[in-house]
Design a protein around this motif. Structure first.
Motif, short mmCIF file in Angstrom:
data_model
loop_
_atom_site.label_atom_id
_atom_site.label_comp_id
_atom_site.label_asym_id
_atom_site.label_seq_id
_atom_site.Cartn_x
_atom_site.Cartn_y
_atom_site.Cartn_z
N THR A 44 0.83 -1.20 0.00
CA THR A 44 0.00 0.00 0.00
C THR A 44 0.86 1.25 0.00
O THR A 44 0.54 2.24 -0.67
CB THR A 44 -0.94 -0.01 1.22
N ALA A 45 1.97 1.22 0.73
CA ALA A 45 2.88 2.37 0.78
C ALA A 45 3.45 2.67 -0.60
O ALA A 45 3.50 3.82 -1.02
CB ALA A 45 4.00 2.11 1.78
N ARG A 46 3.88 1.64 -1.30
CA ARG A 46 4.42 1.85 -2.65
C ARG A 46 3.38 2.46 -3.57
O ARG A 46 3.68 3.34 -4.38
CB ARG A 46 4.92 0.52 -3.24
N GLU A 47 2.14 2.00 -3.46
CA GLU A 47 1.07 2.49 -4.33
C GLU A 47 0.70 3.94 -4.04
O GLU A 47 0.20 4.63 -4.93
CB GLU A 47 -0.17 1.61 -4.17
N THR A 48 0.92 4.39 -2.81
CA THR A 48 0.49 5.74 -2.42
C THR A 48 1.63 6.73 -2.34
O THR A 48 1.43 7.86 -1.88
CB THR A 48 -0.25 5.71 -1.08
N GLY A 49 2.83 6.36 -2.76
CA GLY A 49 3.95 7.29 -2.75
C GLY A 49 4.53 7.55 -1.38
O GLY A 49 4.95 8.66 -1.08
N VAL A 50 4.56 6.53 -0.56
CA VAL A 50 5.13 6.65 0.79
C VAL A 50 6.35 5.75 0.87
O VAL A 50 6.30 4.58 0.47
CB VAL A 50 4.09 6.23 1.86
N TYR A 51 7.46 6.30 1.37
CA TYR A 51 8.66 5.50 1.60
C TYR A 51 8.54 4.91 2.99
O TYR A 51 8.44 5.64 3.98
CB TYR A 51 9.92 6.37 1.48
N LEU A 52 8.53 3.61 3.09
CA LEU A 52 8.33 2.91 4.36
C LEU A 52 9.57 2.08 4.63
O LEU A 52 10.03 1.34 3.76
CB LEU A 52 7.10 2.01 4.26
N ARG A 53 10.10 2.21 5.85
CA ARG A 53 11.32 1.46 6.16
C ARG A 53 11.35 1.09 7.64
O ARG A 53 11.07 1.92 8.49
CB ARG A 53 12.54 2.34 5.83
N VAL A 54 11.67 -0.16 7.92
CA VAL A 54 11.95 -0.59 9.28
C VAL A 54 13.44 -0.44 9.45
O VAL A 54 14.23 -1.02 8.70
CB VAL A 54 11.52 -2.06 9.51
#
Length: 164
Positions: A44-54
């Motif tokens: 979902t993050a990739r689809e909405t333009g959000v960089y998500l990282r643990v």
């Protein structure tokens, strides 16, 4: 698998690049989420333009140092994931807010925008920010209203003169 020094530097550099370009950031605790749920969140993050990282907290503190998200450093405690809004200020907030509605184990810890860190209570307000297209639409409707009112007034005057 533990990272060596070069791997840690690479992670810090990668996160720092995104932090330097991001509009807002959200740090959330993901403890208790399954791998499937995290994969769904990442998709979902990739689809909405959000960089998500643990990322480990010490590496995250180094990555956000010198950016407008430096204010988040004191709140980076526990197993956290970082979400950076890359397209519009509210996208990371919307992602975390919407995902947390159905997954109660995702707990927001820190919200940052404009160089200010806020508590988790501000997530809903960040999530409610309009997207760029919605903002343009709202601006256009505000600009169109006076012109429409003028056109209706002129038409009413014309109709009144024709009737007389």
């Amino acid at each position: 698998m533990a990272l060596n020094l070069d791997g840690k530097k690479a992670v810090v550099e990668e996160v720092a690049v995104y932090a330097a370009k991001a509009f807002s950031a959200v740090a959330a605790e993901y403890r208790g989420l399954s791998v499937t749920e995290l994969t769904e969140l990442r998709k979902t993050a990739r689809e909405t333009g959000v960089y998500l990282r643990v990322v480990k907290n010490t590496l995250a503190r180094r990555a956000v140092a010198g950016t407008e998200f430096e204010c988040m450093q004191s709140g980076l405690v526990g197993p956290l994931l970082l979400a950076f809004s890359m397209e519009d200020p509210g996208s990371a907030g919307r992602l975390i807010h919407n995902f947390a509605k159905t997954h109660d184990k995702l707990i927001t810890k820190v919200v940052a925008i404009g160089g200010q860190a806020y508590g988790p209570a501000e997530l809903a307000r960040l999530a409610s920010l309009p997207t760029r297209d919605q903002g343009i639409g709202m601006l256009m409707s505000v600009m169109k209203a006076p012109v429409g009112k003028l056109a209706r007034t002129l038409a009413a005057v014309r109709d009144q003169k024709e009737a007389a």
